[in-house]
Design a protein around this motif. Structure first.
Motif, PDB file in Angstrom:
ATOM      1  N   TYR A 125       0.739  -1.157   0.195  1.00  0.00           N
ATOM      2  CA  TYR A 125       0.057   0.123  -0.353  1.00  0.00           C
ATOM      3  C   TYR A 125       0.786   1.277   0.171  1.00  0.00           C
ATOM      4  O   TYR A 125       0.362   1.568  -1.086  1.00  0.00           O
ATOM      5  CB  TYR A 125      -0.977   0.481   1.058  1.00  0.00           C
ATOM      6  N   ILE A 126       2.257   1.902   1.070  1.00  0.00           N
ATOM      7  CA  ILE A 126       2.841   2.281   1.030  1.00  0.00           C
ATOM      8  C   ILE A 126       3.711   2.730  -0.418  1.00  0.00           C
ATOM      9  O   ILE A 126       3.567   3.388  -1.101  1.00  0.00           O
ATOM     10  CB  ILE A 126       3.183   2.945   2.344  1.00  0.00           C
ATOM     11  N   TYR A 127       4.304   1.776  -1.003  1.00  0.00           N
ATOM     12  CA  TYR A 127       4.632   1.467  -2.220  1.00  0.00           C
ATOM     13  C   TYR A 127       4.334   1.650  -3.314  1.00  0.00           C
ATOM     14  O   TYR A 127       4.501   2.974  -4.099  1.00  0.00           O
ATOM     15  CB  TYR A 127       5.051  -0.052  -2.479  1.00  0.00           C
ATOM     16  N   SER A 128       2.820   1.367  -3.338  1.00  0.00           N
ATOM     17  CA  SER A 128       1.523   1.568  -4.187  1.00  0.00           C
ATOM     18  C   SER A 128       1.989   3.791  -3.872  1.00  0.00           C
ATOM     19  O   SER A 128       1.500   4.253  -5.400  1.00  0.00           O
ATOM     20  CB  SER A 128       0.352   1.241  -4.336  1.00  0.00           C
ATOM     21  N   ILE A 129       1.508   4.521  -2.927  1.00  0.00           N
ATOM     22  CA  ILE A 129       1.535   5.719  -3.122  1.00  0.00           C
ATOM     23  C   ILE A 129       3.254   6.461  -3.471  1.00  0.00           C
ATOM     24  O   ILE A 129       3.500   7.433  -3.984  1.00  0.00           O
ATOM     25  CB  ILE A 129       0.629   5.923  -1.374  1.00  0.00           C
ATOM     26  N   LEU A 130       4.098   6.121  -2.893  1.00  0.00           N
ATOM     27  CA  LEU A 130       5.612   6.202  -3.399  1.00  0.00           C
ATOM     28  C   LEU A 130       5.892   6.499  -4.607  1.00  0.00           C
ATOM     29  O   LEU A 130       6.679   7.294  -5.217  1.00  0.00           O
ATOM     30  CB  LEU A 130       6.130   6.116  -1.938  1.00  0.00           C
ATOM     31  N   ILE A 131       4.991   5.317  -4.851  1.00  0.00           N
ATOM     32  CA  ILE A 131       6.349   4.490  -6.040  1.00  0.00           C
ATOM     33  C   ILE A 131       5.734   3.831  -6.963  1.00  0.00           C
ATOM     34  O   ILE A 131       5.654   4.806  -8.692  1.00  0.00           O
ATOM     35  CB  ILE A 131       7.582   3.229  -5.762  1.00  0.00           C
ATOM     36  N   GLY A 132       3.641   3.700  -6.604  1.00  0.00           N
ATOM     37  CA  GLY A 132       3.131   2.592  -7.669  1.00  0.00           C
ATOM     38  C   GLY A 132       2.464   4.009  -8.102  1.00  0.00           C
ATOM     39  O   GLY A 132       2.976   4.752  -8.906  1.00  0.00           O
ATOM     40  N   SER A 133       1.509   3.044  -8.379  1.00  0.00           N
ATOM     41  CA  SER A 133       0.167   4.006  -8.822  1.00  0.00           C
ATOM     42  C   SER A 133      -1.155   4.463  -8.516  1.00  0.00           C
ATOM     43  O   SER A 133      -2.092   4.437  -9.088  1.00  0.00           O
ATOM     44  CB  SER A 133      -0.240   2.829 -10.222  1.00  0.00           C
ATOM     45  N   ASN A 134      -1.171   5.075  -7.629  1.00  0.00           N
ATOM     46  CA  ASN A 134      -1.942   5.950  -6.663  1.00  0.00           C
ATOM     47  C   ASN A 134      -2.326   6.607  -7.373  1.00  0.00           C
ATOM     48  O   ASN A 134      -2.086   7.671  -6.423  1.00  0.00           O
ATOM     49  CB  ASN A 134      -1.325   5.058  -4.773  1.00  0.00           C
ATOM     50  N   TYR A 135      -2.427   7.730  -7.914  1.00  0.00           N
ATOM     51  CA  TYR A 135      -3.018   8.647  -8.758  1.00  0.00           C
ATOM     52  C   TYR A 135      -4.363   8.686  -8.749  1.00  0.00           C
ATOM     53  O   TYR A 135      -5.348   8.186  -8.828  1.00  0.00           O
ATOM     54  CB  TYR A 135      -2.143   8.894 -10.353  1.00  0.00           C
ATOM     55  N   GLY A 136      -4.252  10.236  -7.842  1.00  0.00           N
ATOM     56  CA  GLY A 136      -5.560  10.806  -7.841  1.00  0.00           C
ATOM     57  C   GLY A 136      -6.388  11.513  -9.361  1.00  0.00           C
ATOM     58  O   GLY A 136      -5.991  11.446 -10.237  1.00  0.00           O
ATOM     59  N   LEU A 137      -7.321  12.215  -9.162  1.00  0.00           N
ATOM     60  CA  LEU A 137      -8.147  12.911 -10.403  1.00  0.00           C
ATOM     61  C   LEU A 137      -6.618  14.064 -11.248  1.00  0.00           C
ATOM     62  O   LEU A 137      -6.796  14.155 -12.826  1.00  0.00           O
ATOM     63  CB  LEU A 137      -9.143  13.791 -10.371  1.00  0.00           C
ATOM     64  N   ASP A 138      -6.399  14.276 -10.218  1.00  0.00           N
ATOM     65  CA  ASP A 138      -5.508  15.656 -11.395  1.00  0.00           C
ATOM     66  C   ASP A 138      -3.819  15.198 -11.461  1.00  0.00           C
ATOM     67  O   ASP A 138      -3.390  15.656 -11.458  1.00  0.00           O
ATOM     68  CB  ASP A 138      -4.607  16.448 -10.082  1.00  0.00           C
ATOM     69  N   ASP A 139      -3.094  13.370 -11.684  1.00  0.00           N
ATOM     70  CA  ASP A 139      -2.231  13.124 -11.751  1.00  0.00           C
ATOM     71  C   ASP A 139      -1.229  13.362 -11.189  1.00  0.00           C
ATOM     72  O   ASP A 139      -0.925  13.005 -11.453  1.00  0.00           O
ATOM     73  CB  ASP A 139      -2.440  13.504 -13.768  1.00  0.00           C
ATOM     74  N   LYS A 140      -1.761  13.358  -9.862  1.00  0.00           N
ATOM     75  CA  LYS A 140      -0.603  13.609  -8.967  1.00  0.00           C
ATOM     76  C   LYS A 140      -0.850  12.026  -8.119  1.00  0.00           C
ATOM     77  O   LYS A 140      -1.444  12.121  -7.449  1.00  0.00           O
ATOM     78  CB  LYS A 140      -0.626  15.008  -8.263  1.00  0.00           C
ATOM     79  N   LYS A 141       0.105  12.235  -7.449  1.00  0.00           N
ATOM     80  CA  LYS A 141      -0.245  10.996  -6.806  1.00  0.00           C
ATOM     81  C   LYS A 141      -0.613  11.141  -5.739  1.00  0.00           C
ATOM     82  O   LYS A 141      -0.567  12.354  -4.855  1.00  0.00           O
ATOM     83  CB  LYS A 141       1.628  10.022  -6.517  1.00  0.00           C
ATOM     84  N   GLU A 142      -1.477   9.806  -5.097  1.00  0.00           N
ATOM     85  CA  GLU A 142      -2.348  10.174  -3.722  1.00  0.00           C
ATOM     86  C   GLU A 142      -2.315  10.127  -2.616  1.00  0.00           C
ATOM     87  O   GLU A 142      -2.207   8.583  -2.448  1.00  0.00           O
ATOM     88  CB  GLU A 142      -3.890  10.318  -4.132  1.00  0.00           C
ATOM     89  N   ASN A 143      -2.046  10.768  -2.037  1.00  0.00           N
ATOM     90  CA  ASN A 143      -1.988  10.457   0.333  1.00  0.00           C
ATOM     91  C   ASN A 143      -2.862   9.832   0.260  1.00  0.00           C
ATOM     92  O   ASN A 143      -3.390  10.518   1.384  1.00  0.00           O
ATOM     93  CB  ASN A 143      -0.712  11.220   0.123  1.00  0.00           C
TER      94      ASN A 143
END
Length: 168
Positions: A125-143
């Motif tokens: 889960y943390i990997y998906s936020i920092l490195i992976g593909s957890n992107y928000g609607l604004d195409d920025k990584k979403e925390n």
């Protein structure tokens, strides 16, 4: 790795479920203790504090790319922050550390809700936020760490049709 849990059935999302072996428990405990110090967690005995401060650190890392010098890579940071995030669910809501996956070879460590309805592969889960593909609607990584933490408080009240259902 411990032997396959005898309670594994077709009613689980994952085919392989196991408790942590003693060595993994020891490594996890040490990882949490070290990460609490390295990331200067103000109260490592309070889950809400841990989750809040993990969120702050993730924001800082996403913005600046910097993290404590004790860690040589972002992968190591994901492990440390993943351990802290899982620990926050453990001490706040009674989640427990287990291993789960399609097979023993394709398994991961994470936390499981008290009724075993849900699991969170906290390192992934943390990997998906920092490195992976957890992107928000604004195409920025979403925390979403704090949002996710807050949603886990009573998640067992609305189980899915399968046990060990993954939530991120």
């Amino acid at each position: 790795m411990s032997k396959l849990d005898k309670n594994v059935s077709e009613e689980n999302y994952y085919n392989y479920i196991s408790e942590l072996d003693d060595n993994t428990k020891d490594v996890l405990k040490e990882t949490i203790a070290t990460a609490s110090k390295s990331f200067s967690i103000s109260n490592p005995n309070d889950g809400k504090t841990i989750a809040s401060e993990v969120r702050i650190w993730i924001d800082k890392i996403l913005e600046t790319g910097t993290f404590p010098e004790e860690y040589e890579s972002l992968d190591e940071v994901c492990i440390a922050l993943g351990a802290l995030y899982g620990h926050s669910l453990d001490i706040s809501y009674g989640w427990s550390w287990e291993v789960f996956g399609k097979t023993e070879e394709d398994s991961m460590c994470g936390v499981v809700s008290p009724e075993k309805n849900f699991c969170n592969p906290s390192f992934n889960y943390i990997y998906s936020i920092l490195i992976g593909s957890n992107y928000g609607l604004d195409d920025k990584k979403e925390n979403t760490v704090l949002l996710s933490y807050n949603m886990m408080s009573d998640i067992d009240k609305k189980p899915m049709h399968l046990k060990y259902y993954p939530v991120l």
